[in-house]
Design a protein around this motif. Sequence first.
Motif, PDB file in Angstrom:
ATOM      1  N   PHE A  38      43.554  -2.125  63.109  1.00 59.27           N
ATOM      2  CA  PHE A  38      43.783  -3.476  62.612  1.00 59.27           C
ATOM      3  C   PHE A  38      42.528  -4.188  62.105  1.00 59.27           C
ATOM      4  N   LYS A  39      41.365  -3.592  62.335  1.00 56.44           N
ATOM      5  CA  LYS A  39      40.097  -4.179  61.852  1.00 56.44           C
ATOM      6  C   LYS A  39      39.861  -5.590  62.390  1.00 56.44           C
ATOM      7  N   TRP A  40      40.353  -5.833  63.614  1.00 56.45           N
ATOM      8  CA  TRP A  40      40.119  -7.135  64.220  1.00 56.45           C
ATOM      9  C   TRP A  40      38.652  -7.304  64.546  1.00 56.45           C
TER      10      TRP A  40
ATOM     11  N   ASP B  97      40.304 -10.728  69.416  1.00 60.03           N
ATOM     12  CA  ASP B  97      39.851 -11.851  68.601  1.00 60.03           C
ATOM     13  C   ASP B  97      39.893 -11.469  67.125  1.00 60.03           C
ATOM     14  N   SER B  98      40.200 -12.462  66.293  1.00 63.94           N
ATOM     15  CA  SER B  98      40.175 -12.277  64.848  1.00 63.94           C
ATOM     16  C   SER B  98      39.231 -13.294  64.223  1.00 63.94           C
ATOM     17  N   SER B  99      38.642 -12.913  63.117  1.00 68.34           N
ATOM     18  CA  SER B  99      37.807 -13.853  62.362  1.00 68.34           C
ATOM     19  C   SER B  99      38.669 -14.725  61.443  1.00 68.34           C
ATOM     20  N   GLU B 100      39.987 -14.520  61.478  1.00 76.36           N
ATOM     21  CA  GLU B 100      40.931 -15.306  60.678  1.00 76.36           C
ATOM     22  C   GLU B 100      41.725 -16.241  61.577  1.00 76.36           C
ATOM     23  N   LEU B 101      42.037 -17.414  61.086  1.00 73.14           N
ATOM     24  CA  LEU B 101      42.921 -18.325  61.807  1.00 73.14           C
ATOM     25  C   LEU B 101      44.341 -17.765  61.838  1.00 73.14           C
ATOM     26  N   ASN B 102      45.060 -18.074  62.908  1.00 73.86           N
ATOM     27  CA  ASN B 102      46.485 -17.766  63.012  1.00 73.86           C
ATOM     28  C   ASN B 102      46.817 -16.291  62.760  1.00 73.86           C
ATOM     29  N   GLU B 103      45.983 -15.405  63.281  1.00 77.27           N
ATOM     30  CA  GLU B 103      46.164 -13.967  63.067  1.00 77.27           C
ATOM     31  C   GLU B 103      47.296 -13.381  63.911  1.00 77.27           C
ATOM     32  N   PHE B 104      47.527 -13.927  65.093  1.00 78.19           N
ATOM     33  CA  PHE B 104      48.403 -13.275  66.069  1.00 78.19           C
ATOM     34  C   PHE B 104      49.723 -14.017  66.228  1.00 78.19           C
ATOM     35  N   ASP B 105      50.771 -13.239  66.534  1.00 76.81           N
ATOM     36  CA  ASP B 105      52.110 -13.807  66.689  1.00 76.81           C
ATOM     37  C   ASP B 105      52.892 -12.999  67.715  1.00 76.81           C
ATOM     38  N   GLU B 106      54.181 -13.258  67.790  1.00 79.13           N
ATOM     39  CA  GLU B 106      55.028 -12.583  68.780  1.00 79.13           C
ATOM     40  C   GLU B 106      55.126 -11.070  68.526  1.00 79.13           C
ATOM     41  N   THR B 107      54.961 -10.649  67.280  1.00 81.18           N
ATOM     42  CA  THR B 107      54.943  -9.204  66.996  1.00 81.18           C
ATOM     43  C   THR B 107      53.773  -8.557  67.721  1.00 81.18           C
ATOM     44  N   ASP B 108      52.597  -9.187  67.643  1.00 79.88           N
ATOM     45  CA  ASP B 108      51.433  -8.656  68.358  1.00 79.88           C
ATOM     46  C   ASP B 108      51.682  -8.653  69.860  1.00 79.88           C
TER      47      ASP B 108
ATOM     48  N   ALA C 209      38.663   2.395  76.925  1.00 74.33           N
ATOM     49  CA  ALA C 209      37.766   2.545  75.776  1.00 74.33           C
ATOM     50  C   ALA C 209      38.517   3.071  74.555  1.00 74.33           C
ATOM     51  N   ASN C 210      39.351   4.082  74.756  1.00 73.44           N
ATOM     52  CA  ASN C 210      40.091   4.645  73.628  1.00 73.44           C
ATOM     53  C   ASN C 210      41.138   3.678  73.077  1.00 73.44           C
ATOM     54  N   VAL C 211      41.773   2.921  73.952  1.00 73.70           N
ATOM     55  CA  VAL C 211      42.752   1.934  73.479  1.00 73.70           C
ATOM     56  C   VAL C 211      42.054   0.865  72.646  1.00 73.70           C
ATOM     57  N   ALA C 212      40.930   0.353  73.133  1.00 77.20           N
ATOM     58  CA  ALA C 212      40.186  -0.657  72.376  1.00 77.20           C
ATOM     59  C   ALA C 212      39.765  -0.108  71.013  1.00 77.20           C
ATOM     60  N   ALA C 213      39.265   1.115  70.989  1.00 80.27           N
ATOM     61  CA  ALA C 213      38.816   1.716  69.737  1.00 80.27           C
ATOM     62  C   ALA C 213      39.983   1.922  68.770  1.00 80.27           C
ATOM     63  N   ALA C 214      41.116   2.400  69.274  1.00 83.03           N
ATOM     64  CA  ALA C 214      42.271   2.650  68.408  1.00 83.03           C
ATOM     65  C   ALA C 214      42.781   1.344  67.793  1.00 83.03           C
ATOM     66  N   LEU C 215      42.870   0.295  68.595  1.00 78.48           N
ATOM     67  CA  LEU C 215      43.344  -0.993  68.074  1.00 78.48           C
ATOM     68  C   LEU C 215      42.376  -1.565  67.045  1.00 78.48           C
ATOM     69  N   LYS C 216      41.095  -1.478  67.342  1.00 76.19           N
ATOM     70  CA  LYS C 216      40.080  -2.007  66.402  1.00 76.19           C
ATOM     71  C   LYS C 216      40.109  -1.228  65.090  1.00 76.19           C
ATOM     72  N   GLU C 217      40.223   0.088  65.196  1.00 74.46           N
ATOM     73  CA  GLU C 217      40.223   0.915  63.992  1.00 74.46           C
ATOM     74  C   GLU C 217      41.461   0.659  63.127  1.00 74.46           C
TER      75      GLU C 217
END
Length: 160
Positions: A49-51, A134-145, A39-47
């Motif tokens: 990166f605003k995914w 998930d992102s509301s933008e196309l092509n949001e994720f890459d090898e850095t992620d 739960a905390n990991v999900a919240a930290a990532l969402k907060e």
Amino acid sequence: MAEDLQITASGSKEEQYQSLIPQIEGLLYGETDLIANLANVAAALKEQFKWFWVGFYLVKNDELVLGPFQGPVACTRIAKGRGVCGTAWDKAETLIVPDVDAFPGHIACSSLSRSEIVLPLFSHGEVIGVLDVDSSELNEFDETDSKYLTQVIGLIKFNA
């Protein structure tokens, strides 16, 4: 540790991960409850990166079952090999999908999701779940992620 994150709004994606990962490590330190940690990991990532959606699915009775997440309501159960999550589980590999509409068999929990990254969670060499972002933008994720999200899930103790 205080449960406040120091969000880094500027800087590269890599710099944002480098700032966030030690904070996630602090959140997880000493806590043995898996659900609390997910739960905390999900919240930290969402907060940070605003995914659109960040969460976990856990393998139960040969299907993925929704676990802790941040975002709108989601699909509750996913069969092995179905959609991006089920495929990542079946192949035991990270999947980066630049356009979910182009992914064969994509499960549309929300029509607002446009791109996705799914990373398998391992315990004793077996896939026990996935991290789904998930992102509301196309092509949001890459090898850095992929690189840094792999580091994040490496901090979680799945057999504590």
